[in-house]
Design an enzyme around this catalytic site. Sequence first.
Site, PDB file in Angstrom:
ATOM      1  N   LYS A  54       0.846  -1.202   0.000  1.00  0.00           N
ATOM      2  CA  LYS A  54       0.000   0.000   0.000  1.00  0.00           C
ATOM      3  C   LYS A  54       0.876   1.245   0.000  1.00  0.00           C
ATOM      4  CE  LYS A  54      -3.904  -2.288   2.139  1.00  0.00           C
ATOM      5  NZ  LYS A  54      -4.584  -2.720   3.347  1.00  0.00           N
ATOM      6  N   GLN A  98      -4.830  -1.481   9.456  1.00  0.00           N
ATOM      7  CA  GLN A  98      -4.718  -2.824   8.869  1.00  0.00           C
ATOM      8  C   GLN A  98      -5.268  -3.857   9.853  1.00  0.00           C
ATOM      9  OE1 GLN A  98      -3.381  -3.475   5.675  1.00  0.00           O
ATOM     10  NE2 GLN A  98      -4.181  -5.524   6.054  1.00  0.00           N
ATOM     11  N   ASP A 121     -11.479   3.031   3.863  1.00  0.00           N
ATOM     12  CA  ASP A 121     -11.855   1.614   3.796  1.00  0.00           C
ATOM     13  C   ASP A 121     -13.378   1.455   3.755  1.00  0.00           C
ATOM     14  OD1 ASP A 121     -10.145  -0.448   3.462  1.00  0.00           O
ATOM     15  OD2 ASP A 121      -9.749  -0.816   5.580  1.00  0.00           O
TER      16      ASP A 121
END
Length: 300
Positions: A54, A98, A121
């Site tokens: 990422k 994460q 997200d």
Amino acid sequence: MTADIIDGKAFAATVREKVAAHVAALKADHGITPGLAVILVGEDPASEVYVRNKNRQTVEVGMNSYEHKLPADSSQAEVIALVEKLNNDPAVHGILCQFPVPDHMSEREIVAAISPAKDVDGLHILNAGLLTTGQKAMVSCTPLGCLMLLRDRLGSLSGFNAVVVGRSNLVGKPLAALLLRDSCTVTIAHSRTKDIEDVCRRADIVVAAVGRAQMIKADWIKPGATVIDVGINRIPAPERGEGKVRLVGDVDFAGVSEVAGAITPVPGGVGPMTIACLLANTVTACCRANDLPEPEGLTA
Ligand code: NDP
């Protein structure tokens, strides 16, 4: 019939190019650089690989990447304090924690602490609510990636029968909401669905987000249907050597590709779209934060 392969890797590259062009324009015209902050708690090797990817891709499209690593024995309060600091940092437009986090933490509470405007997200309940009520939301990256692939393949999705197998908050539910918004007739199947094969056989679009290797077989699929395989499963691959594994999806690719009209492979299908959509969401969040027009083709 042999299905067309939907090349998610190539499509993700076009998404990243669009993001990079928009980032360059934001810098040149407004002096703004979008920034993505990623929080990693603990030392899970798979998560470390994801976070590294990422960060690399964020920098490659010209955005700022802020990586925050916390030890596994950090407290929930420490993680939330960091989230709040990032919420208030004007250089940060997207925040991602994460998952999974260590067992003593609540993912739900961490997500709830993220500012909905920076929730790239798309997991905050406000964004889930905005999505299901047809309003402007931050949309989870994997469902957004699936939607982009489907629109690219089929054009307007209006009127198609779509079956989403899996009802997670991360993939199944938001994807079903997106397909409904695009005027599909949507069925969500799950572990309690009766006659799931028959349910899938009626579908023009089948999306598999289950987490069971090669579960969806050729005789579940209507000839010519479009099949999107979200699943990522590791199965033993003794042909590659002792103890080796290979990645497969939730769809029996060899069989289904003889029946379907189009199918995403694993790897190289939905997977690459997920990070590309994370970058797309970050640039969208940056534009919204600055009251600037959103990039075309990068939102739901
Ligand atoms: P979850 O485990 O959260 O959800 C799985 C869903 O599948 C549940 O709704 C469950 O039903 C359903 N299910 C389980 N077994 C069956 C069955 N036998 N028949 C029908 N439905 C079943 O998984 P996620 O949604 O998070 O992920 C799904 C898959 O997608 C995983 O393989 C994951 O690794 C992958 N993934 C891939 C991403 C990518 O970037 N490509 C990103 C995110 C996920 P019930 O609710 O009834 O238990």
